[in-house]
Structures are given as C-alpha cells and as structure tokens.
Design an enzyme around this catalytic site. Structure first.
Site, PDB file in Angstrom:
ATOM      1  N   SER A  74       0.741  -1.348   0.384  1.00 23.29           N
ATOM      2  CA  SER A  74      -0.229   0.132   0.000  1.00 23.29           C
ATOM      3  C   SER A  74       1.159   1.880  -0.008  1.00 23.29           C
ATOM      4  O   SER A  74       0.434   2.162  -0.560  1.00 23.29           O
ATOM      5  CB  SER A  74      -1.001   0.360   1.469  1.00 23.29           C
ATOM      6  OG  SER A  74      -2.105  -0.823   0.816  1.00 23.29           O
TER       7      SER A  74
ATOM      8  N   GLY B 110      -6.201  -4.011  -7.871  1.00 19.47           N
ATOM      9  CA  GLY B 110      -7.164  -2.233  -8.249  1.00 19.47           C
ATOM     10  C   GLY B 110      -6.384  -1.167  -7.110  1.00 19.47           C
ATOM     11  O   GLY B 110      -6.997  -0.315  -7.164  1.00 19.47           O
TER      12      GLY B 110
ATOM     13  N   ASP C 164      -7.086  -7.727   5.003  1.00 21.77           N
ATOM     14  CA  ASP C 164      -6.227  -8.594   3.934  1.00 21.77           C
ATOM     15  C   ASP C 164      -5.750  -9.875   4.945  1.00 21.77           C
ATOM     16  O   ASP C 164      -4.871 -10.634   4.320  1.00 21.77           O
ATOM     17  CB  ASP C 164      -5.381  -7.662   3.210  1.00 21.77           C
ATOM     18  CG  ASP C 164      -5.324  -7.239   2.366  1.00 21.77           C
ATOM     19  OD1 ASP C 164      -6.815  -7.620   1.521  1.00 21.77           O
ATOM     20  OD2 ASP C 164      -5.036  -6.245   1.910  1.00 21.77           O
TER      21      ASP C 164
END
Length: 448
Positions: free
Chosen positions: A27, A98, A324
C-alpha cells in the site's frame, strides 16, 4: 528466486527459526510512487516493493508522463507536479491491482485528459462504481459497457469543483482516490469516514507538505485537503508489509519449536488488527525496537510457538484494520481451541476472488468445520492435540492471499496440500517460497 509455477505443494514442517525481512508494504509503495509523481523534483524511494501490482502503478504513471527508474538500491521519481499529467498514448492496463486503477482514476479525474483503464480477468470483475460515483461529483465523466466495471473510459474535468463525500463503505482506496483528486481542485475537498481505514495517503501527504486536516467527531473522521499544495520531493523509506508479515507470524505461532524475528514491520495503528487479534488468542508476540519512518510506526516482531491459542470473536469494527489478513487468520483459527467468529467481513467477497467462499471451501476440503453467512465466518478450531487431515487440492483462483494461506496450512496438516493458481503470489510477495523455505517450510513448485 524460485520460478512461480501454477501449482505448488506444501508439506508438513517442523520448527521455524531465523531472522527475516519481509517484502515492503504494498500500500505504501503504491502511494510513494504516486506522491513522488505529484511533487516537483526528484523523490528517492528506498525499499519499494518490486511486485507486479506496484509495477502496474509505476507503468501507469509513466504513461501519464512521469519519469520513474531504478538507480542502485532505490527508485527515483521525477514528479510533474499536481495537474501536470499528460494524456497517455495507449490504454493503461492495471493487471490485477485494484489499488493501481482506483488511485490512478482519482489522479486523472480532475485533469483535462482522456484515459482508458483496463485490467486482467479478475480485476474486470471487481466493482469500480465505488470510485466512479464520488469522482463524478468533481465533474469527471466515466463510461463503460459493463456497469462501471473495467474497461472504463475517463474524461477528466477541465473545471473541477471541490466536494464533500460521505464514504458509503470503509475503503482506503476510495478515500485515497477522492483526496488525490482534490489536490487538483481549488478549495477544500472533504471525506467523511464513518469507520476509520488505513491512512497511508494522509500520512504521506502530510510528510511531503500538503495541508491536510483530520477532525474527529466521535467515531467519524472528517478528512480535508486543500487544493494545489506544493508537495516537496524527499526521501521515502517503505517499511515491511504487515499483510505479508502475517504469514510467517502465523506460521511461527502454529508450528512447534518455532522462533522468529520479523524485522522492520509497519505497524500503522489502522492496520494492526491482526496483531491485536493474535494477542487476544494467546499468541507469543513481542513488539521491539519501535521507530517512526516517514510518519509510519515501524517495529521488529519476535514471535514464537503458541501452543495455547484459543478462539475469539473478532468484532465487525476491526475488519477495516485487518481485511487482508482474514485468510491467514482463518488458517490459524483452525489450530486454536474453540470457535473463532469473524464478523463484518463481506468486503472479502470483492477482492481478487470471493475470499470468504474460498476460505470456507478450502478449510472444509481439509477437514475443518466452519459455518458462514453473507458477512461472517466461524472456524471451529481443532486445538493443538487434534491433527488436521489435509491432502486436498486447492484452486486459489489466482488470488495471492488464498494461495499463501493454504500453503501455510499445508505446513501443519497430516497430508500435503497442493495449491493451484499459485503464480499469483508474485503480485505481493515475490520471494515467498524462497523466504519461507529458508526458515524451515517445505514448499515445492510442481511442473506445469
């Protein structure tokens, strides 16, 4: 490095030992590239995760006119400034990522350019209306032949207006897309967040000089950004990914005679739900050597075999902090004593695969009793004294976290587990097989 065949075999393992560095945070890696592209000047990124997903973001930014390259042991980004993107010559393919497509959509939605986004079969099935709706309010125009699933054409607004948007679902990707769009808008853009989600975007914007305000009203966060900040290029160090670290952490807890030190893991308070849950279950985890790097909390984790794990109830309001990690938590729960109840996890159905169904089906195939609802999963743990049968073939549906989770389960079952669709692991944890085998796992690649 092991070549990633489509199928791997995970065999029962004994004690894991060692000190390891896990891959950098995915991220934060995405966001480091993006923020560097918005600054004017050269940003240096150390520890960038060199995975398929992150390269999709890098390639998308290159298509928009950003110069990105590797120099020695770090990556360089020569930013074009806010609103400085050019119209790409071709479609931007985000593969399976995504994060790439949603954050890049945010970037271009307030720039007067036309961009078409697509992805692989899996990404083309995932919902994009969650970002299309708020970004349309800026004045961007979106078109798709598939109910706002990829491929999507975006015409960025030439005269964007600031918005106030109440997030309908807890999603850091949607929040980040809105904030990134708001950077190229005169005035203040505000996101109302009813349930806190990971705040890497906010932390990095602040670190690079943006005027970002966070006002807490009870359980609601009002997050505002003023348009046209001057972002300063700088040096960004990316910590280890807690989502990747969750696999060796869980394995050390499950396998007798294990003792591991996992170095330099990012412990953002909005992503530490997995560690909190494991400690509640009775895991032997010590947090050591805390430090702050580029606004993020980083620490070493000392983990050892935890023979007395017990099932717990994981509350719904924790799901955004560990979304996650539910696949590997479900594997660990199978070894605990009693039921582990995971609530509010419907978002798992909209990942690279329907992860809730994939977890439930895989555990049942290996002799673990579960019950499931639309947004809830209960795993009835066997306890340390009862062996799990194993011996199944798992189709990971090219979902990296499902593949790694059932590879982890195979390390403790009586019979080996074959995982198909395992090449997807390289999207987030390129050296998973080599690293796990180096500390004692027995995972072998099968000939395609």
């Amino acid at each position: 490095m092991t070549r990633y065949f489509q199928s791997i075999l995970s065999k029962r393992s004994s004690g894991l030992k060692g000190q390891i560095n896990i891959p950098s945070d995915k991220s934060i890696s995405h966001r480091a590239l993006i923020m560097g592209s918005l600054a004017i000047g050269k940003t240096s990124i150390s520890g960038l995760l060199e995975s398929d997903d992150v390269f999709k973001t890098a390639n998308g930014l290159k298509a928009l006119g950003v110069d990105i390259y590797k120099e020695s042991d770090h990556w360089c980004v020569h930013g074009v400034g806010i609103g400085g993107f050019c119209e790409p010559d071709d479609i931007i393919d985000c593969g399976n990522s995504g994060t790439s497509v949603r954050l890049l959509m945010g970037l271009v939605s307030t720039c007067p350019i036309k961009v078409t986004f697509t992805g692989d079969d899996s990404l083309r099935k995932r919902p994009m209306d969650r970002v299309v709706m708020p970004l349309s309010e800026f004045g961007a125009i979106f078109s798709s032949n598939h109910d706002f699933k990829l491929p999507i054409n975006v015409i960025g607004s030439s005269e964007p207006i600031p918005i106030n948007y109440n997030l309908q679902i807890p999603s850091a990707q949607v929040k980040s897309a809105i904030l990134l769009a708001g950077l190229n808008v005169r005035g203040k853009t505000t996101v109302l967040e009813n349930e806190p989600t990971r705040d890497h975007t906010e932390k990095m914007l602040k670190f690079l000089g943006a005027n970002i305000q966070i006002e807490k009203k009870g359980s609601i966060n009002n997050i505002s950004v003023n348009g046209f900040p001057k972002l300063n290029p700088g040096n960004i160090s990316v910590p280890g990914d807690i989502s990747s670290a969750s696999f060796p952490i869980a394995l050390a807890c499950m396998i007798p005679n294990s003792e591991l030190i996992v170095k330099s893991v990012g412990l953002n308070p909005l992503r530490d739900g997995f560690i909190e849950t494991l400690i509640e279950m009775g895991a032997n985890i010590k947090i050591q050597n805390k430090n702050i790097e580029a606004g993020e909390l980083v620490a070493d984790l000392h983990v050892s075999y935890s023979p007395n794990l017990v099932g717990v109830e994981v509350p719904e309001d924790r799901s955004a902090r560990m979304i996650d990690e539910y696949p590997i938590l479900s594997i660990l729960a199978a070894t605990a004593k009693g039921p582990t109840i995971m609530k509010g996890i419907e978002e798992l159905r909209f990942k690279e695969s329907d992860r809730l169904e994939a977890i439930a089906d895989g555990l049942e195939k290996n002799g673990v009793f579960i019950t499931k609802k639309k947004d809830q999963l209960t795993v009835f743990g066997r306890g340390g004294s009862q062996k799990i049968k194993g011996g199944s073939i798992i189709n990971a549906s090219n979902d990296h976290r499902i593949a790694m989770s059932f590879a982890s389960l195979g390390s403790i079952t009586e019979n080996s587990i074959e995982i198909r669709g395992a090449s997807s692991i390289k999207t987030s944890f390129p050296n998973f097989i080599d690293l796990m085998n180096s500390i004692g796992l027995k995972i072998v690649a099968l000939k395609d």
